[in-house]
Write an enzyme that holds these catalytic residues in place. Structure first.
Site, short mmCIF file in Angstrom:
data_model
loop_
_atom_site.label_atom_id
_atom_site.label_comp_id
_atom_site.label_asym_id
_atom_site.label_seq_id
_atom_site.Cartn_x
_atom_site.Cartn_y
_atom_site.Cartn_z
N MET A 9 0.82 -1.21 0.00
CA MET A 9 0.00 0.00 0.00
C MET A 9 0.85 1.26 0.00
SD MET A 9 -2.98 1.40 0.06
CE MET A 9 -4.18 0.20 0.57
N ASP A 121 -5.26 -10.48 5.84
CA ASP A 121 -3.80 -10.57 5.86
C ASP A 121 -3.29 -10.80 7.28
OD1 ASP A 121 -1.26 -10.64 4.79
OD2 ASP A 121 -0.97 -8.47 4.86
#
Length: 733
Positions: A9, A121
């Site tokens: 990200m 995750d």
């Protein structure tokens, strides 16, 4: 102030406020420059929405967010610590402590799932263990709101972590609750074996490359639990995280787990494992205690005997008495059919404590220990809000004895914190009995006022003090509710919920504190309900019932949790019905009624449980009546009345039972009225009103009964006398 790490990200940096108002260290996530397309920015905005809806002590919270130079950013709570696997290894935690940590992770993930969020995750670097041992779930960068994205929006430029991602995720499928369960199974595998899953059982891995736990510790149930969580087919895994946590809880409690075949041999081994101690020594301890109490105290009194031998035997009996009253009783209380044994145990304990209290020149330590014994004995004899034998008067006497011994001990300077805490416990239990047993709210509040300074003075940061503070808060909520101070009740309940959620993770998962959280949510629901904030009240009632049901899944058969389920189920049903949300509530009521009947078989004498069973049966009767099943409804309510008539005949001075009987007759009259039997209803109402009038004249009727129950009852009697039209009938409280 520095870089914490980088990922798909973007970058996460450490930062501090620089406005001079106050110092606060935070973590800031910045989207990386290469992902400034609209889709990546939408995913980043989604993470903000995800974190904003999650509020849990085990999840790093969002503090702020925005955009700088076209790069979105997210300001989050800074979590300082190590990945949970690394920290667990470094601390050399035992098996129970390791499983307790994993249970804290499950609790945080369950909270996310209840809010329609899958993490997607879960891996050690995203589960951080802080220095104080608390657990924080971080990085929802690829998490999703299950209700907000379409399937074609799942894929993105964010890599999955091999070894922790479920097979279906590696194949390109969207994240689900089942994929989070798989990741948790992988995390548990590594926490226990020290290695990532490789297709072998944990015990096999431990045999080849031993770490903290050997193959014998991991084989059997733990292997089965991890294997079920790691099943390749999502349909064969645990259906949710709560089920995984429940199996681990059953393992810790030596109960059968769902991951094992439920053979008779397996279930028998589990029963023997968890009950070996009480079954082996339950009979012997009674004989030994009775004989040893007489022998040891006789030796103590007789100065002609050898003093050393007397003191040695005296210490043995003290140790044995503490075990049987504080440990063995609790183990027996969770087993059906042990009521006669528990009653005999309390009789022997009473004999021992009375002999101990009569010792001349006893030390302060012995006096404190004796007072603690009297408090505990009173608790199991008849103090409300914990399973007891219904021996109300004996409980009152023993609380008086405890207080008389503790007052001089607590007045010594410097004060002994243990003596202060124990005197506070005695006063709080006396307050509980005044409120719930004697219907004397004002007396209860006065006793609470005497206890609260003692609670404050005995504060030392210990687990014992936190248990006492929890007890104080429970009694304070009872006082506010019975006094109809609903705004105060709601505010104090909110404060209590916050206090409970800040407790150490291990304590938050104890049944006593789960029940306390449920009761605080129910108290806030009550405060909001009577202030016309009914939708808010319903949310709290739902949360209270969820907490208790999840705890029961982990600790099935615990009497205190079964009792709490009666309260939470009753409150939820009575919140749903007035809001017109009636679908399925009769089935819910009958389910709670089944819990009540199961509980009655375990604790037939407990007054609080009897009261909750009565309420549960009355609610089921009312809903059956509403469904047109009048015969069943009247039969259930008539059974309640007969039971309370027998109880009052056995104890005519018991004002609580007298009040309950009057109320139950009033409800029985209502059911006859609804069934079209007006003459029978009026006759029963008259007997109910006469009983309430006697209680009112004696000054033992609280204000809520006067303004709600009796007022409605007298209005209905006006219909019977022809002084009011039938349309003014009130089913009432």
């Amino acid at each position: 102030t520095g870089t914490i790490g980088s990922g798909g990200m973007g970058t996460v940096v450490a930062a501090e406020r620089d406005d001079g108002v106050y110092r606060q260290k935070v973590a800031i996530k910045l989207i990386r420059a290469g992902l400034k397309d609209a889709r990546a920015q939408e995913r980043f905005a989604l993470e903000r929405r995800i974190l904003a809806r999650l509020s849990h002590p085990g999840i790093a919270r969002i503090l702020d967010g925005g955009s700088a130079d076209g790069r979105p950013y997210l300001v989050m709570e800074y979590v300082e610590g190590r990945p949970v696997t690394v920290d667990t290894e470094r601390r050399r935690l035992g098996l129970a402590q390791t499983l307790d940590r994993f249970a804290a992770v499950c609790e945080a993930v369950s909270h996310a799932h209840r809010n329609l969020v899958v993490h997607a995750d879960i891996k050690p670097s995203n589960v951080i263990a802080a220095e104080d041992g608390s657990i924080k779930l971080v990085d929802f960068g690829i998490a999703r709101l299950t209700a907000e994205l379409d399937e074609d929006e799942i894929e993105g430029p964010y890599p999955l972590t091999k070894g922790y991602a479920a097979p279906e995720r590696l194949a390109g499928q969207p994240p689900t609750v089942a994929s989070d369960v798989y990741s948790l199974g992988a995390l548990l595998h590594e926490m226990l074996s020290g290695h990532r899953p490789d297709g072998r059982a944990m015990s096999e891995v431990a045999a080849e490359a031993p770490r903290r736990f050997g193959p014998r510790q991991l084989a059997g149930e733990l292997d089965a639990i991890v294997a079920k969580a790691l099943a390749e087919d999502p349909a064969r895994r645990y259906p949710d995280v709560a089920s995984l946590a429940a199996d681990l809880g059953s393992f810790c409690d030596k109960r059968p787990i769902s991951a094992m075949r439920p053979t008779l041999a397996y279930r028998s081994r589990r029963f023997l494992a968890r009950n070996r101690l009480p079954l082996a020594i339950g009979g012997a301890v009674f004989i030994l205690l009775a004989a040893a109490a007489i022998v040891s105290t006789s030796l103590y009194f007789d100065a002609r005997r050898q003093r050393a031998a007397a003191e040695a035997r005296f210490e043995e009996v003290r140790s044995l008495a503490k075990f049987q009253l504080f440990t063995l009783y609790g183990q027996l209380a969770a087993l059906p059919g042990t009521l006669p044994a528990r009653e005999r145990l309390t009789r022997e304990a009473q004999l021992y404590l009375d002999r101990l209290a009569a010792l001349p020149d006893a030390s302060a330590a012995v006096k404190l220990e004796t007072a603690m014994g009297y408090n505990r004995l009173a608790e199991v004899q008849g103090v409300p809000n914990s399973p007891n034998l219904g021996r109300i008067e004996a409980a009152k006497r023993n609380l008086g004895k405890a207080a008389a011994m503790l007052v001089p001990l607590a007045s010594v300077r410097p004060a002994n914190p243990a003596a202060l805490r124990e005197l506070a416990r005695a006063r709080l239990m006396q307050a509980d009995m005044a409120i719930w047993q004697d219907n004397a709210t004002a007396t209860g509040e006065r006793l609470l006022g005497a206890a609260e300074p003692l609670v404050a003075a005995g504060r030392d940061g210990s687990a014992e003090w936190r248990a006492l503070e929890n007890q104080r808060r429970t009694v304070r909520l009872d006082v506010l509710g019975w006094s109809e101070r609903y705004a105060e009740e709601s505010a104090f309940a909110s404060d209590t919920i916050g206090w409970l959620e800040r407790l150490p993770a291990a304590e938050r998962r104890l049944p006593a504190y789960i029940i306390a959280r449920a009761e605080a949510h129910n108290a806030r629901a009550e405060g909001d309900w009577y202030r016309d904030r009914r939708r808010e009240a319903l949310l709290d009632a739902r949360e209270a019932d969820r907490l208790v049901r999840e705890a029961l899944a982990r600790h099935p058969g615990r009497p205190e949790l079964l009792s709490a389920r009666l309260a939470s189920g009753y409150n939820l049903i009575t919140s749903l019905e007035p809001l017109g949300l009636e679908d399925g509530i009769l089935e819910m009521a009958l389910d709670v009624l089944a819990v009540a009947r199961r509980l009655r078989a375990i604790e037939p004498n407990d007054r609080m449980i009897a009261w909750r069973i009565r309420n549960t049966e009355a609610l089921a009767a009312q809903l059956l009546s509403d469904a047109g099943r009048h015969g069943e409804a009247v039969a259930i309510q008539a059974g309640i009345v007969e039971s309370e008539e027998r109880r009052l005949a056995a104890a005519p001075a018991d004002t609580r039972t007298a009040r309950d009987l009057a109320f139950s007759r009033k409800v029985l009259g209502n059911l006859h009225w609804t069934a079209g039997r007006a003459g029978r209803a009026c006759a029963i109402w008259r007997s109910s009103e006469a009983a309430f009038a006697r209680l009112e004249q004696a000054g033992t009727l609280n204000e809520w009964d006067k303004s709600n129950v009796v007022a409605g009852l007298r209005g209905n009697l006006a219909i019977c006398r022809g002084e009011a039209p039938a349309s003014t009938y009130r089913s009432g409280a």
